[in-house]
Design an enzyme around this catalytic site. Sequence first.
Site, mmCIF file in Angstrom:
data_model
loop_
_atom_site.group_PDB
_atom_site.id
_atom_site.type_symbol
_atom_site.label_atom_id
_atom_site.label_comp_id
_atom_site.label_asym_id
_atom_site.label_seq_id
_atom_site.Cartn_x
_atom_site.Cartn_y
_atom_site.Cartn_z
ATOM 1 N N ARG A 1 15.237 5.107 5.120
ATOM 2 C CA ARG A 1 14.898 5.666 6.424
ATOM 3 C C ARG A 1 14.086 6.956 6.301
ATOM 4 N NH1 ARG A 1 18.532 7.956 10.053
ATOM 5 N NH2 ARG A 1 20.318 7.158 8.883
ATOM 6 N N TYR B 1 -2.925 0.252 27.452
ATOM 7 C CA TYR B 1 -2.115 -0.931 27.214
ATOM 8 C C TYR B 1 -0.945 -0.917 28.196
ATOM 9 C CZ TYR B 1 1.413 -3.771 24.799
ATOM 10 O OH TYR B 1 2.392 -4.677 24.496
ATOM 11 N N ASP C 1 -6.000 6.316 21.238
ATOM 12 C CA ASP C 1 -5.618 5.010 20.728
ATOM 13 C C ASP C 1 -6.879 4.330 20.204
ATOM 14 O OD1 ASP C 1 -4.984 2.250 20.458
ATOM 15 O OD2 ASP C 1 -3.285 2.494 21.811
ATOM 16 N N LYS D 1 -2.514 -5.337 15.141
ATOM 17 C CA LYS D 1 -3.778 -5.941 15.515
ATOM 18 C C LYS D 1 -4.747 -5.993 14.325
ATOM 19 C CE LYS D 1 -1.962 -5.884 19.698
ATOM 20 N NZ LYS D 1 -0.809 -4.994 19.662
#
Length: 392
Positions: A75, A129, A194, A219
Site C-alpha cells: 500500500r 467526463y 485531464d 484508455k
Amino acid sequence: MDSARTATASRTPLRALATEAVHAGRDDLARQGLHAPPIDLSTTYPSYDSRGEAARIDAFAATGAEPDGPPVYGRLGNPTVARFETALARLEKTEAAVAFASGMAALTAVLLVRASLGLRHVVAVRPLYGCSDHLLTAGLLGTEVTWTDPAGVADALRPDTGLVLVESPANPTLAEIDLRALAHSCGSVPLLADNTFATPVLQRPAEHGARLVLHSATKYLGGHGDVMAGVVACDEEFAGHLRQVRFATGGVLHPLAGYLLLRGLATLPVRVRAASANAAELAGRLAADPRVTRVHYPRIGGAMIAFEVDGDPHEVIERVRLITPAVSLGSVDTLIQHPASISHRIVDAVDRRGAGVSDRLLRLSVGLEDVDDLWADLDTALERPVRASGQY
C-alpha cells in the site's frame, strides 16, 4: 522521488518522445541482466531491521516521499507500478507521477489533498467526463463546485479555491481550451488538466502551466481495453501528498496493471499517431455526409471524433458490426457510444445540453483497423432503413 530515482533521472539524457516511451522505466534492466520488466506481486517485504523500517515509515508519514531502500508494504508502493510512474512522468515532463486503481480514484485523491488543507472549492469547466462532473456536483467529498467557462475562471476564484479542473480536448465534445492562458488565470491555484484524450503524444499540459496532469490510464496509456487505472503527473511535493492519500485510502494500482501500462506506453506514440490518421480521414468523410449534421474534431488532432446525426443515434449504435458499441475509449479497436445515454447520463440534462452534449451526439474512439473497413461499417450504420410504407 527517492534517491535511486533521482540519480537515475539525473543520468538520463534528454530523449525524443518515441525513445522515452520505449525505454523510460526500464533504464536499469540491462544492468540486472533483464530485458522485460519483472512483475513484483508481493504485498509485503521482509525486514530484519525493525528500527530502520519504523524510521522509514515515519519519514513517509511526514512527507509522502518514497522510502529509500527495499519496499515495505504494497500500500506504500510497488516496484512494478513505480516503473510505470517513472515512465509516465518522463513522458509528461513532470517530476513525478502517482498511479491509482482508476481515473476516478486519482481525481478523488487530488480533491482530498486540497480538502485536507481546507480548500474545498473547485472551479470547473464543462464538459467533463460524466462521473467527474457527478463527483463534483454531488459534493460526495465535501467539495463545492463553481461551473464557468474559461473566460470566467479568474472571477470564480475564492480564498478557499483549491483547484481548477478542465479537460482539453473535452469529453465528449472535443472542445479545446488554451491551457497556457487558463493557467495564467488560475494564479496560485493549481490547474488540473485531464489529458486522457490527447495523451503526452499530442500535448503536455505541464509545459503550458498545469500543475497537475490527470489520465484515465484505462484508455490510451493501456491501449488494449484490458487494464483499469488512473495516474496524476505532477511535481514531487504534490506527489508526496497523493501517496499519503493513496496509502490511507487504499486506492492502489495492482502490479499486473502497472506492468501492462508500462508495456502499453512503449507503443503509445505509434498507436496514437496511427489512430489519429484514421480519425482525421473519417472526420472528413463524416463532415461531407448529408446524414451527419455536425462533426467535432479537435485542432490538435487525435483519435476521438464526436458527430451528430440527422436520424436516430440509437439506430446507428444498433447497426454497427465491425465497430464495437461500448463505453470507454482509447483501445486498438474502434468503439462507439451515445454519451447522453451512457457516459454523461448522470449529468443533469439541462447542464449536459448546455455543455454541448446533444441527444443526437455520438462519440467514436477510432482504433487501428483499416480506415476503409471502418467507413464501410459507418456508412451502413448511417443508412436509415426504408419502412414498409416506402417512407424513411
